[in-house]
Motif scaffolding. Structure first.
Motif: not given
Length: 220
Positions: A41-42, A47-48, A70-72, A83-85
């Motif tokens: 996350v950092g 994706a996140y 992010c749009y595409q 489901n970034w995880m």
């Protein structure tokens, strides 16, 4: 006219059906802890970052202009961000390079996440030569290790898909005990400037599960 015997059979039949439905409902509602995982996350993975910035307003037409990458990605498959995880693969036995073709590193060779491999103006996080990485792991799996790479000078994330030959190996960590939040420091040689990709491999401890991600950074 129904007899008492027929009526009793109907009642018993309905009771059996109700019991079956109750069991099925419990089955579908129960989600085991192992289904939850984590990500870096950092600096945030692609994706996140998209989920954090746009998950609550993913239908906002402004995303196309303000954050075209992010749009595409949302247009290609919104599940990539929801489901970034879960960008994991099982049983690689440490053969990360052999099992992951060039151009598919940012998606961890998962076809559903292929949009993450697309070159372009991904949003970046500004970091220095030495920076901290943070994993958020919903299920507290722990880590056998993390491997961290940085894209080479001369590689352009805006026009090129990432391959293994485009990476400088930076560090491999030791083990980490199970925890929802793991942080570790990364020290580079200070030669990087501008937009680079930090490529991270997380080898989880609970099973042979490998996670691979791309984080876009700007070395100031």
């Amino acid at each position: 006219m129904r007899t008492r015997s027929t009526f009793g059979s109907l009642v018993r039949g309905r009771g059996v059906i109700a019991a079956v439905i109750a069991v099925l409902a419990c089955t579908f509602l129960w989600v085991p802890t192992a289904s939850a995982h984590g990500t870096i996350v950092g600096p945030p993975t692609r994706a996140y970052q998209c989920w954090k910035d746009w998950g609550h307003q993913h239908m906002n037409p402004a995303m196309q202009q303000q954050d075209p990458m992010c749009y595409q990605a949302f247009q290609a498959n919104a599940d990539t961000m929801w489901n970034w995880m879960s960008a994991l693969r099982d049983g690689l036995r440490g053969n990360f390079q052999g099992a992951t073709p060039d151009g598919q590193l940012c998606s961890n060779a998962l076809s559903r996440n292929n949009s993450l491999n697309t070159p372009g103006a991904w949003k970046t996080t500004t970091v220095g030569a030495n920076f901290t990485m943070q994993l958020h792991d919903q299920a507290s799996h722990g880590a056998d290790y993390f491997k961290v790479y940085v894209s080479k000078n001369g590689f352009d994330p805006k026009t090129q898909r990432l391959g293994w030959g485009d990476l400088d190996f930076i560090t491999q960590t030791g083990r980490y005990a199970p925890s929802q939040n793991i942080s570790f420091n990364v020290q580079t040689n200070g030669s990087y400037r501008g937009h680079h990709i930090v490529f991270t491999i997380w080898q989880a401890s609970h099973l042979d599960q490998a996670y691979m991600w791309c984080s876009d950074v700007n070395f100031g």
